[in-house]
Design an enzyme around this catalytic site. Structure first.
Site, PDB file in Angstrom:
ATOM      1  N   MET A 238       0.839  -1.305   0.023  1.00  0.00           N
ATOM      2  CA  MET A 238       0.025   0.024   0.138  1.00  0.00           C
ATOM      3  C   MET A 238       0.930   1.339  -0.024  1.00  0.00           C
ATOM      4  O   MET A 238       0.196   2.288   0.042  1.00  0.00           O
ATOM      5  CB  MET A 238      -1.105  -0.237   1.308  1.00  0.00           C
ATOM      6  CG  MET A 238      -1.942  -1.164   0.981  1.00  0.00           C
ATOM      7  SD  MET A 238      -2.890  -1.136  -0.492  1.00  0.00           S
ATOM      8  CE  MET A 238      -3.962   0.227  -0.475  1.00  0.00           C
TER       9      MET A 238
ATOM     10  N   ARG B 183     -10.460  21.706  10.099  1.00  0.00           N
ATOM     11  CA  ARG B 183     -11.152  21.763  11.438  1.00  0.00           C
ATOM     12  C   ARG B 183     -10.078  21.880  12.510  1.00  0.00           C
ATOM     13  O   ARG B 183     -10.745  22.028  13.720  1.00  0.00           O
ATOM     14  CB  ARG B 183     -12.397  20.892  11.600  1.00  0.00           C
ATOM     15  CG  ARG B 183     -13.585  21.213  10.744  1.00  0.00           C
ATOM     16  CD  ARG B 183     -14.395  20.084  10.772  1.00  0.00           C
ATOM     17  NE  ARG B 183     -14.212  18.865  10.064  1.00  0.00           N
ATOM     18  CZ  ARG B 183     -14.882  17.747   9.673  1.00  0.00           C
ATOM     19  NH1 ARG B 183     -16.012  17.757  10.418  1.00  0.00           N
ATOM     20  NH2 ARG B 183     -14.507  16.995   8.954  1.00  0.00           N
ATOM     21  N   GLN B 184      -8.982  21.444  12.133  1.00  0.00           N
ATOM     22  CA  GLN B 184      -7.905  21.463  13.459  1.00  0.00           C
ATOM     23  C   GLN B 184      -6.994  22.727  13.376  1.00  0.00           C
ATOM     24  O   GLN B 184      -5.839  22.635  13.020  1.00  0.00           O
ATOM     25  CB  GLN B 184      -7.260  20.068  13.291  1.00  0.00           C
ATOM     26  CG  GLN B 184      -7.966  18.713  13.967  1.00  0.00           C
ATOM     27  CD  GLN B 184      -6.963  17.672  13.930  1.00  0.00           C
ATOM     28  OE1 GLN B 184      -6.274  17.808  14.573  1.00  0.00           O
ATOM     29  NE2 GLN B 184      -7.572  16.641  13.146  1.00  0.00           N
TER      30      GLN B 184
ATOM     31  N   LYS C  48     -27.230  27.063  19.267  1.00  0.00           N
ATOM     32  CA  LYS C  48     -27.580  25.801  20.000  1.00  0.00           C
ATOM     33  C   LYS C  48     -26.757  26.216  21.456  1.00  0.00           C
ATOM     34  O   LYS C  48     -25.807  26.746  21.549  1.00  0.00           O
ATOM     35  CB  LYS C  48     -26.727  24.890  19.456  1.00  0.00           C
ATOM     36  CG  LYS C  48     -27.140  24.290  17.979  1.00  0.00           C
ATOM     37  CD  LYS C  48     -26.183  23.350  17.343  1.00  0.00           C
ATOM     38  CE  LYS C  48     -24.800  23.754  17.140  1.00  0.00           C
ATOM     39  NZ  LYS C  48     -23.840  22.496  16.696  1.00  0.00           N
TER      40      LYS C  48
ATOM     41  N   ARG D 160     -26.351  24.203  25.483  1.00  0.00           N
ATOM     42  CA  ARG D 160     -26.778  23.041  26.522  1.00  0.00           C
ATOM     43  C   ARG D 160     -26.890  23.904  27.756  1.00  0.00           C
ATOM     44  O   ARG D 160     -26.004  24.176  28.292  1.00  0.00           O
ATOM     45  CB  ARG D 160     -25.529  21.903  26.314  1.00  0.00           C
ATOM     46  CG  ARG D 160     -26.051  20.849  27.103  1.00  0.00           C
ATOM     47  CD  ARG D 160     -24.846  19.740  27.059  1.00  0.00           C
ATOM     48  NE  ARG D 160     -24.406  19.340  25.735  1.00  0.00           N
ATOM     49  CZ  ARG D 160     -24.905  18.538  24.935  1.00  0.00           C
ATOM     50  NH1 ARG D 160     -26.156  17.659  25.273  1.00  0.00           N
ATOM     51  NH2 ARG D 160     -24.604  18.254  23.923  1.00  0.00           N
TER      52      ARG D 160
ATOM     53  N   ASP E  61     -21.047  17.023   8.097  1.00  0.00           N
ATOM     54  CA  ASP E  61     -20.183  15.775   8.268  1.00  0.00           C
ATOM     55  C   ASP E  61     -21.265  14.610   8.635  1.00  0.00           C
ATOM     56  O   ASP E  61     -21.713  13.815   7.868  1.00  0.00           O
ATOM     57  CB  ASP E  61     -19.203  15.929   9.507  1.00  0.00           C
ATOM     58  CG  ASP E  61     -18.248  14.689   9.463  1.00  0.00           C
ATOM     59  OD1 ASP E  61     -18.502  13.716   9.047  1.00  0.00           O
ATOM     60  OD2 ASP E  61     -17.202  15.258  10.174  1.00  0.00           O
ATOM     61  N   SER E  62     -21.617  14.720   9.841  1.00  0.00           N
ATOM     62  CA  SER E  62     -22.371  13.803  10.417  1.00  0.00           C
ATOM     63  C   SER E  62     -23.981  13.888  10.028  1.00  0.00           C
ATOM     64  O   SER E  62     -24.761  13.344   9.921  1.00  0.00           O
ATOM     65  CB  SER E  62     -22.435  13.517  12.068  1.00  0.00           C
ATOM     66  OG  SER E  62     -22.997  14.766  12.626  1.00  0.00           O
ATOM     67  N   GLY E  63     -24.349  15.151   9.989  1.00  0.00           N
ATOM     68  CA  GLY E  63     -25.500  15.665   9.523  1.00  0.00           C
ATOM     69  C   GLY E  63     -26.314  16.139  10.787  1.00  0.00           C
ATOM     70  O   GLY E  63     -27.634  16.584  10.411  1.00  0.00           O
TER      71      GLY E  63
END
Length: 316
Positions: free
Chosen positions: A41, A99-100, A196, A198, A226-228
């Site tokens: 690989m 994102r980092q 948003k 919490r 990404d995850s939605g």
């Protein structure tokens, strides 16, 4: 568009259809190159055309599998540098690790800066990317970096497919307000924000909608899906506040894990993404996901770069 003399386009394996579409826009066939794997690989690259003294553009998104595609990009850069290319431009429609871009806690890396260093050291002379997650990543590079914007493309699609009088652009979180406001300004629409928060640890997030969305066709705008989960929850919050329907326009469709199934089963009328990341088969057949091509946008930016014209004027 006539062929630009001296331009060569090399594609990695992350998104060859987009590279071919860019080549078609520029009337420039892709440079023959082999990017393959050995049995263990390891990645092997062979440029099969003469590129000495040429202006070469590598089209390679660093999307899943991110590390494989990043290594392909680095090795292609090295191969071109050792083949005496005059200028090497890394065209990265989706910049992985974006994102980092800051330290999230003690003893954590700034991986986006590390990736910028790797690309520079591999031999890239300039970078072109699309809708960076954080604009300051441009400053991580010590070489010229153009951050293109998908907003003109998204705005045109919204105008072509929707009654602008009913549209309200919505940022799915406070951090994306600047991006959403820029699109709202292009289509002369109002802006709302989903905040948003919490209230207490262990409790589910509360979605507070800032703005009157009742009776409006809401369009959620962001750079990455990404995850939605955020989109789905924001859509439900907007519909609960009286929105007529909710769609989303997102530049980069990462859509990892069960994201496609989550979007398909949601109350989102439509999710529109670009082909900065090669759409999977699940994305292509999803009932409420549509893809726009950024080939003409990137192709025009490459043409202007090659002829030393302004790229920023594309977005005026």
């Amino acid at each position: 568009m006539s062929r630009k003399p001296g331009i060569k386009i090399v594609s990695g394996n992350s998104n060859r259809p987009l590279a071919e579409a860019i080549g078609a826009y520029l009337q420039t066939p892709l440079t023959k190159a082999s990017v393959r794997r050995f049995a263990d690989m390891e990645i092997f690259v062979e440029i099969q055309e003469n590129v000495r003294g040429e202006d070469v553009y590598i089209v390679q998104s660093t999307s899943f599998p991110t590390n494989d595609h990043l290594m392909e990009l680095l090795i292609i850069c090295d191969a071109l540098r050792r083949s005496s290319a005059k200028r090497i431009s890394a065209v990265i429609p989706y910049f992985g690790y974006a994102r980092q871009d800051r330290r999230s806690g003690s003893r954590t890396p700034i991986s986006a800066k590390l990736v910028a260093n790797l690309i520079t050291q591999a031999g890239a002379d300039r970078v072109m990317t699309l809708d960076l997650h954080a604009g300051q990543i441009q400053g991580f590079f010590d070489i010229p970096t153009d951050n293109l914007f998908a907003a003109p493309l998204l705005a045109k699609d919204i105008k072509d497919n929707r009654d602008i009088a009913d549209v309200m652009v919505v940022s799915p979180d406070v951090g994306g307000v600047v991006r959403a406001r820029a699109l709202a300004k292009r289509i002369d629409a109002q802006l709302a924000i989903v905040d948003k928060r919490r209230e207490r640890p262990g409790e589910s997030e509360v979605m507070n909608v800032i703005g009157d969305v009742e009776g409006k066709s809401c369009i959620l705008v962001d750079d990455i899906v990404d995850s939605g989960g955020t989109l789905v929850n924001a859509a439900e919050a907007l519909l609960a506040r009286g929105a007529k329907d909710v769609s989303a326009y997102i530049t980069h469709g990462v859509l990892s894990g069960g994201a496609v199934a989550r979007i398909t089963a949601s109350k989102l009328k439509e999710l529109v993404i670009t082909d900065s990341i090669l759409p999977t088969e699940a994305v292509r057949v999803a009932r409420n996901i549509r893809t726009l091509s950024v080939a003409s946008l990137i192709g025009e930016a490459i043409a202007r770069t090659a002829t030393e014209e302004s790229v920023s004027s594309l977005f005026d």
